[in-house]
Design a protein around this motif. Structure first.
Motif, PDB file in Angstrom:
ATOM      1  N   GLY A  96       0.679  -1.187  -0.003  1.00  9.75           N
ATOM      2  CA  GLY A  96       0.090  -0.034  -0.011  1.00  9.75           C
ATOM      3  C   GLY A  96       0.657   1.121   0.087  1.00  9.75           C
ATOM      4  N   ALA A  97       2.080   0.949   0.665  1.00  6.94           N
ATOM      5  CA  ALA A  97       2.856   2.658   0.713  1.00  6.94           C
ATOM      6  C   ALA A  97       3.678   2.682  -0.578  1.00  6.94           C
ATOM      7  CB  ALA A  97       3.846   2.176   1.892  1.00  6.94           C
ATOM      8  N   LEU A  98       3.823   1.718  -1.240  1.00  8.55           N
ATOM      9  CA  LEU A  98       4.193   1.448  -2.692  1.00  8.55           C
ATOM     10  C   LEU A  98       3.633   2.368  -3.549  1.00  8.55           C
ATOM     11  CD1 LEU A  98       6.507  -1.817  -3.239  1.00  8.55           C
ATOM     12  CD2 LEU A  98       7.277   0.563  -3.281  1.00  8.55           C
ATOM     13  N   THR A  99       2.322   1.663  -3.805  1.00  7.28           N
ATOM     14  CA  THR A  99       1.118   2.074  -4.590  1.00  7.28           C
ATOM     15  C   THR A  99       0.570   3.508  -4.285  1.00  7.28           C
ATOM     16  OG1 THR A  99      -0.294   0.366  -3.771  1.00  7.28           O
ATOM     17  CG2 THR A  99       1.042  -0.144  -5.237  1.00  7.28           C
ATOM     18  N   GLY A 100       0.552   4.024  -3.025  1.00  9.40           N
ATOM     19  CA  GLY A 100       0.087   4.969  -2.437  1.00  9.40           C
ATOM     20  C   GLY A 100       0.305   6.237  -3.199  1.00  9.40           C
ATOM     21  N   SER A 101      -0.367   7.261  -2.877  1.00  9.20           N
ATOM     22  CA  SER A 101      -0.054   8.760  -3.430  1.00  9.20           C
ATOM     23  C   SER A 101       1.247   9.124  -3.315  1.00  9.20           C
ATOM     24  CB  SER A 101      -1.284   9.651  -2.894  1.00  9.20           C
ATOM     25  OG  SER A 101      -0.863   9.606  -1.595  1.00  9.20           O
ATOM     26  N   GLU A 102       2.041   8.776  -2.212  1.00  9.17           N
ATOM     27  CA  GLU A 102       3.346   9.251  -1.761  1.00  9.17           C
ATOM     28  C   GLU A 102       4.520   8.753  -2.765  1.00  9.17           C
ATOM     29  OE1 GLU A 102       6.627   9.715   1.871  1.00  9.17           O
ATOM     30  OE2 GLU A 102       4.517   8.785   2.359  1.00  9.17           O
ATOM     31  N   VAL A 103       4.481   7.352  -3.093  1.00  6.52           N
ATOM     32  CA  VAL A 103       5.277   6.885  -4.042  1.00  6.52           C
ATOM     33  C   VAL A 103       4.684   6.672  -5.284  1.00  6.52           C
ATOM     34  CG1 VAL A 103       6.996   4.778  -4.412  1.00  6.52           C
ATOM     35  CG2 VAL A 103       6.344   5.641  -1.996  1.00  6.52           C
ATOM     36  N   ASP A 104       3.560   6.257  -5.482  1.00  4.73           N
ATOM     37  CA  ASP A 104       2.757   5.932  -6.846  1.00  4.73           C
ATOM     38  C   ASP A 104       3.158   5.188  -7.514  1.00  4.73           C
ATOM     39  OD1 ASP A 104       0.462   6.526  -8.173  1.00  4.73           O
ATOM     40  OD2 ASP A 104       1.213   8.369  -9.091  1.00  4.73           O
ATOM     41  N   CYS A 105       3.627   3.846  -7.134  1.00  7.80           N
ATOM     42  CA  CYS A 105       4.197   2.948  -7.974  1.00  7.80           C
ATOM     43  C   CYS A 105       2.853   2.182  -8.779  1.00  7.80           C
ATOM     44  CB  CYS A 105       4.943   1.994  -7.501  1.00  7.80           C
ATOM     45  SG  CYS A 105       6.656   2.756  -7.071  1.00  7.80           S
ATOM     46  N   ASP A 106       2.931   1.873 -10.048  1.00  6.74           N
ATOM     47  CA  ASP A 106       1.966   1.186 -10.534  1.00  6.74           C
ATOM     48  C   ASP A 106       2.424   0.005 -11.489  1.00  6.74           C
ATOM     49  OD1 ASP A 106       3.121   2.556 -12.790  1.00  6.74           O
ATOM     50  OD2 ASP A 106       1.052   3.261 -13.518  1.00  6.74           O
ATOM     51  N   VAL A 107       3.851  -0.254 -11.286  1.00  8.59           N
ATOM     52  CA  VAL A 107       4.406  -1.438 -11.867  1.00  8.59           C
ATOM     53  C   VAL A 107       5.324  -2.117 -10.558  1.00  8.59           C
ATOM     54  CG1 VAL A 107       5.943  -2.407 -13.575  1.00  8.59           C
ATOM     55  CG2 VAL A 107       4.582  -0.456 -14.035  1.00  8.59           C
ATOM     56  N   LEU A 108       5.100  -3.155 -10.391  1.00  4.59           N
ATOM     57  CA  LEU A 108       5.986  -3.854  -9.482  1.00  4.59           C
ATOM     58  C   LEU A 108       6.721  -5.045  -9.998  1.00  4.59           C
ATOM     59  CD1 LEU A 108       2.952  -4.201  -6.557  1.00  4.59           C
ATOM     60  CD2 LEU A 108       4.822  -2.428  -6.880  1.00  4.59           C
ATOM     61  N   VAL A 109       8.081  -5.130  -9.934  1.00  2.00           N
ATOM     62  CA  VAL A 109       8.757  -6.231 -10.516  1.00  2.00           C
ATOM     63  C   VAL A 109       9.421  -7.205  -9.411  1.00  2.00           C
ATOM     64  CG1 VAL A 109      10.973  -6.635 -11.728  1.00  2.00           C
ATOM     65  CG2 VAL A 109       9.591  -4.384 -12.285  1.00  2.00           C
ATOM     66  N   GLU A 110       9.099  -8.297  -9.311  1.00  4.81           N
ATOM     67  CA  GLU A 110       9.444  -9.296  -8.337  1.00  4.81           C
ATOM     68  C   GLU A 110      11.074  -9.735  -9.053  1.00  4.81           C
ATOM     69  OE1 GLU A 110       8.572 -13.520  -6.325  1.00  4.81           O
ATOM     70  OE2 GLU A 110       6.783 -12.745  -7.678  1.00  4.81           O
ATOM     71  N   ILE A 111      11.970  -9.666  -8.163  1.00  2.00           N
ATOM     72  CA  ILE A 111      13.259 -10.157  -8.240  1.00  2.00           C
ATOM     73  C   ILE A 111      13.660 -11.258  -7.535  1.00  2.00           C
ATOM     74  CG2 ILE A 111      15.668  -9.446  -8.433  1.00  2.00           C
ATOM     75  CD1 ILE A 111      14.834  -6.550  -8.594  1.00  2.00           C
ATOM     76  N   GLY A 112      13.924 -12.346  -8.011  1.00  7.02           N
ATOM     77  CA  GLY A 112      13.956 -13.677  -7.295  1.00  7.02           C
ATOM     78  C   GLY A 112      14.287 -14.693  -8.443  1.00  7.02           C
ATOM     79  N   PRO A 113      14.643 -15.989  -7.968  1.00  2.33           N
ATOM     80  CA  PRO A 113      14.928 -17.125  -8.692  1.00  2.33           C
ATOM     81  C   PRO A 113      13.591 -17.800  -9.481  1.00  2.33           C
ATOM     82  CG  PRO A 113      15.197 -17.686  -6.745  1.00  2.33           C
ATOM     83  CD  PRO A 113      15.003 -16.222  -6.732  1.00  2.33           C
ATOM     84  N   HIS A 114      12.510 -17.503  -8.816  1.00  3.43           N
ATOM     85  CA  HIS A 114      11.163 -17.889  -9.518  1.00  3.43           C
ATOM     86  C   HIS A 114      10.113 -16.988  -8.744  1.00  3.43           C
ATOM     87  CE1 HIS A 114       8.590 -20.858 -11.139  1.00  3.43           C
ATOM     88  NE2 HIS A 114       7.735 -20.828  -9.996  1.00  3.43           N
TER      89      HIS A 114
END
Length: 519
Positions: free
Chosen positions: A95-113
């Motif tokens: 919620g903090a990432l996608t909220g108005s303060e940061v406003d991310c609408d693309v989330l990238v998962e970095i990991g082996p799977h």
């Protein structure tokens, strides 16, 4: 929800939840992060991290420990103890990432799977704007190919790109050619068309429990992910210990898709199940997506894939059309019971099912008593689930109808292997199947390997709601077969003992090999 405690207490809790039809799985771990079980390591962890002096974050960081953005210096030993001991504030961090303060609408998962995709989509489901979830590496794809796919997805969804990395020097302007342009329009679309679900704004009541949301495309297509929480009853359908999507699920999906398109009762013909869909319910990161299409000629196909990078696999197909035939006459329940003198109790039936490898859970144990006779069965059923809106024939009810034919196999098989549906010639549904009623099964043909029978589902008074005609079942051997041994011969050129490694003339095989001599 994850629960930690003594092993005996967890086993008792699991048994009680199983009785109530709630999915439960023992993680079989000797550690339990984020619970009091980690308290004994607090002092040793603090001593090991006492010299940690974190600096200021060079990249903005949102912590799942605090659920908010952190500057960096606070990430000392006390912070990492909280990371071990405190609950994970995953939803709050998203919620903090996608909220108005940061406003991310693309989330990238970095990991082996990819394992967080389901949780990320669930956390972003209630947002006003769609959020794209992009995986990187996967165990089903080579590393470079997976990263190329991730880069392409990022560009497709409109992620911000720092082009100076790929093009550091400024470009040189050149004059345009003097000949006139051949002007033409090109349909490029919008970034949200490239999301895995092109209808994220669909309200919950618009999403079919199995089909998902209908996509904004010309040909009717539905997409949806299997949510273990919303569809927890699927864990009650196992074959030799493995959760398998029931054949009855395809029946309900086909009927519901046809009802949505034709806005009338539906008839399905030529339903075939070509490939079983197994579900890894024991994997917390299970990410299985379903796609159902209904073409203009009535052909429908149900496919699935695992993860964003998995390939689509077809599981079932058939044809749907408006049901023009009048409803079949009501069953003469009294006459049927008179000619079926024998009875099979609920306990006897499900004991036989378990012996054949079909250990049904509470959601699929809907048959109460089965009256049997020569090539015929009449069973009473009572659903245990509250049927969600949108189902034309809930899979638990249709699966119970298919179960009702099991007594017809007595005397033909030894009961050690299950008979599983391979196809249905015709499915007719005049109205949604009631939560309780009767199932009438008549055998056409039964052998040691195959069975064909007709099924009629009605209410308690015999009024017909569903017909399954020409149900084809095949014997399924559940025992594991030993893998065949493979012998591989490898020939390598080596120097002869005691001789120089130089070239030598080969002898003709016809003069030296006894296998090449003529007799």
């Amino acid at each position: 929800m994850t629960i930690a405690g003594e092993a005996a207490a967890l086993r008792e809790l699991g048994a009680r939840l199983d009785e109530e039809g709630v999915f439960f799985r023992d993680l079989d771990l000797d550690y339990a992060f984020h619970t009091p079980a980690m308290d004994p390591v607090k002092e040793s962890l603090a001593q090991a991290l006492a010299g940690l002096r974190p600096g200021k974050c060079q990249i903005p960081m949102v912590s799942t420990v605090t659920g908010a953005a952190v500057d960096g210096p606070e990430l000392g030993s006390a912070y990492w103890w909280r990371n071990v001991r405190d609950p994970v504030l995953f939803a709050r961090a998203v919620g903090a990432l996608t909220g108005s303060e940061v406003d991310c609408d693309v989330l990238v998962e970095i990991g082996p799977h990819p394992v967080l995709g389901t949780y990320l989509r669930r956390a972003g489901a209630g947002l006003s704007q769609p959020v794209a979830v992009i995986p990187t590496l996967s165990r089903v794809l080579a590393g470079p190919d997976a990263l190329d796919d991730a880069h392409a997805r990022l560009l497709a969804v409109g992620a911000q790109v720092d082009w100076s990395v790929s093009f550091p020097p400024p470009g040189k302007a050149v004059d345009l050619p003097a000949y006139p342009w051949q002007r033409g329009q090109h349909w490029n679309g919008r970034p949200d068309w490239w999301l895995e679900d092109a209808a994220p704004e669909a309200a919950a009541q618009e999403r079919h429990p199995l089909l998902g949301a209908r996509q904004p495309v010309a040909t009717p297509v539905w997409r949806g992910r299997i949510d273990p929480d919303a569809l927890g009853w699927l864990a009650d359908h196992t074959i030799s210990g493995t959760v398998v999507w029931p054949a009855a699920g395809y029946v309900d999906m086909a009927l519901s898709a046809g009802q949505d398109v034709y806005e009338a009762p539906v008839e399905i013909t030529g339903l075939t199940i070509d490939r079983a869909l197994t579900l890894p319910f024991d994997d917390p990161g299970m990410d299985v997506e379903l796609s159902t299409s209904l073409a203009a000629d009535g052909e429908f196909v149900v496919s699935s894939r695992t993860g964003e990078l998995g390939e689509w696999n077809d599981h079932a197909r058939g044809r749907a059309r408006r049901l023009l035939r009048d409803r079949s006459p009501s069953l003469d329940v009294d006459a049927i019971r008179i000619r079926l003198p024998e009875a099979v109790s609920r306990e006897e039936h499900y004991t036989a099912c378990a012996g054949a490898g079909l250990s049904y859970g509470p959601a699929f144990r809907i048959l109460s008593v089965l009256h049997t006779g020569r090539g015929e069965v009449l069973a009473q059923y009572e659903g245990v689930l509250d049927t969600a809106p949108g189902h034309q024939a809930h899979p638990c009810l249709v699966d119970g109808a298919l179960q009702a034919g099991m007594p017809l196999l007595a005397g033909v098989t030894d009961g050690s292997c299950p008979f599983l549906p391979a196809g249905i010639e015709t499915v007719r549904c005049w109205r949604p199947v009631a939560r309780s009623g009767l199932v009438h099964v008549k055998s056409r043909r039964v052998t040691a390997e195959k069975a064909v029978w007709d099924i009629t589902v009605s209410d308690a008074h015999g009024a017909v709601s569903l017909e399954l005609l020409g149900c084809r079942l095949r014997r399924f051997a559940t025992g594991s077969r030993p893998s065949p041994q493979r012998l591989t011969e490898v020939l390598r050129a080596v120097p002869l003992p005691g001789g120089p490694p130089g070239p030598r003339r080969c002898r003709h095989p016809r003069r030296s090999s006894p296998l090449a001599r003529r007799t």
